[in-house]
Design an enzyme around this catalytic site. Structure first.
Site, short mmCIF file in Angstrom:
data_model
loop_
_atom_site.label_atom_id
_atom_site.label_comp_id
_atom_site.label_asym_id
_atom_site.label_seq_id
_atom_site.Cartn_x
_atom_site.Cartn_y
_atom_site.Cartn_z
N SER A 1 0.80 -1.23 0.00
CA SER A 1 0.00 0.00 0.00
C SER A 1 0.84 1.28 0.00
O SER A 1 0.31 2.35 -0.29
CB SER A 1 -0.93 0.01 1.22
OG SER A 1 -0.20 0.15 2.41
N LYS B 1 1.03 4.50 7.01
CA LYS B 1 0.51 5.32 5.92
C LYS B 1 1.18 6.68 5.97
O LYS B 1 1.93 7.00 6.89
CB LYS B 1 -1.01 5.51 6.04
CG LYS B 1 -1.83 4.23 6.12
CD LYS B 1 -1.89 3.48 4.81
CE LYS B 1 -2.72 2.20 4.95
NZ LYS B 1 -2.68 1.39 3.72
#
Length: 277
Positions: free
Chosen positions: A41, A118
C-alpha cells in the site's frame, strides 16, 4: 560440580534472560519499534519486505506506545490496550508533539488495533477530497508532476505471497508489471511519489472534514490502499485519533524480496539504510 552450584547457575541464567527481556521491552516501549512492511500500500516509498524501526519519541507517548504481540498460528493476540489500556481514552499523549503533513506514520487501527503504516495527509480541521484521482486539500489541488513508470515483476511477493496490481494488466507471472508514477507536493512543501493503477471508486470521494484531535492517512500506492478514504466501520481506517499514533518512520534498515529475511539471495542491498521521504 556441587548441586548448589548447579542450581545457582540455573537461577543466574534465568535472571539474565528476564533482565534482557525487561530491557528489550522498555527499549521497544519508549524508543524504537521494529516494523516489517507486509503489503504494497505504500509503494514505491516502501516495498513489501522492507524492515524499519519506528521512532516512538517523535510524537510522545500514549497507550499505543506499549508493544503488542500478534501470532495467530500460536493463538497469541496481546494488544497494547491489554497492557496499557488505562492510559487510553482521552486522546492525549505524554510529552506529545504534533505530527506534520507528509510524515510516514505507524499507528494502531482505531477498531482492530493492528499496526498500520501510511502517509499523513490531513490535519485536524482540513477538508480532504479526491477528484478524478487528484488530491484536494482545503479545496485546492495539490501539485503533481509525472515521474516516469514504476516497474516490478508480476509474481507473488513477501510472506503473504501477494500479487501486485498492474496498470498494464492483466500481466502473467514473470511479466513486467507497470504503474505510472507521479511526484505529489503537499501544501507544506513535502514531495513524495504516488502510484496510479486505474480509475476506481477511491479516486472520487466525498469531502472529508478531519475532526479535532484526528488525522487523515493515505497510502502512496493510492489505488491499492485501505486508508482514511473508507470509514473504519466499512473496513477501512477512517480518521485516526492522536493517541493511536505509534511513531514516525524515517529510514529502511534492511530489505528482502523473498518469503523470509533468511533468504539472503533475495536481499535488496540498495535499500539498506535507505532514507524515506
Amino acid at each position: 560440580m556441587a548441586k548448589d552450584e548447579k542450581s545457582g547457575g540455573f537461577v543466574e541464567t534465568v535472571k539474565t534472560v528476564v533482565y534482557a527481556l525487561l530491557i528489550a521491552g522498555v527499549f521497544r516501549t519508549l524508543f524504537f519499534q521494529p516494523f516489517w512492511i507486509p503489503s504494497g500500500s505504500m509503494k514505491d516509498t516502501l516495498l513489501i519486505g522492507d524492515f524499519l524501526f519506528v521512532n516512538k519519541m517523535s510524537y510522545g507517548y500514549s497507550y499505543a506506545s506499549c508493544p503488542s504481540l500478534y501470532l495467530p498460528r500460536f493463538g497469541i493476540d496481546i494488544d497494547a490496550k491489554d497492557i496499557c489500556g488505562w492510559l487510553g481514552g482521552d486522546n492525549e499523549r505524554l510529552f506529545g508533539s504534533d505530527p506534520e503533513r507528509g510524515d510516514i506514520v505507524v499507528f494502531r487501527h482505531p477498531v482492530t488495533g493492528r499496526d498500520f503504516i501510511k502517509r499523513l495527509i490531513g490535519l485536524p480541521g482540513d477538508r480532504i477530497q479526491v477528484r478524478n484521482g487528484l488530491l484536494y486539500i482545503n479545496d485546492e489541488p495539490v501539485q503533481i508532476e509525472r515521474n516516469g513508470t514504476f516497474t516490478e515483476i508480476a509474481e507473488p511477493q513477501g510472506p503473504q505471497q501477494l500479487r501486485p496490481r498492474c496498470e498494464n494488466g492483466p500481466v502473467g507471472t514473470g511479466g513486467v508489471c507497470e504503474k505510472s508514477r507521479w511526484t505529489e507536493t503537499l501544501p507544506n512543501g513535502v514531495s513524495h511519489d504516488v502510484l496510479n493503477i486505474a480509475m476506481q471508486g477511491s479516486d472520487n470521494t466525498r469531502v472529508y472534514t478531519v475532526p479535532a484531535g484526528h488525522y487523515f492517512m493515505m497510502g502512496d500506492n493510492r489505488d491499492n490502499s485501505s486508508d482514511s478514504r473508507v470509514p473504519n466501520a466499512a473496513g477501512g481506517v477512517g480518521f485516526v485519533p492522536f493517541e493511536n499514533l505509534i511513531g514516525k518512520a524515517n529510514r529502511v534498515m534492511f530489505s528482502s524480496s523473498g518469503r523470509s529475511m533468511l533468504f539472503f539471495w533475495t536481499w535488496r542491498a540498495d535499500r539498506f539504510f535507505h532514507k524515506l521521504k
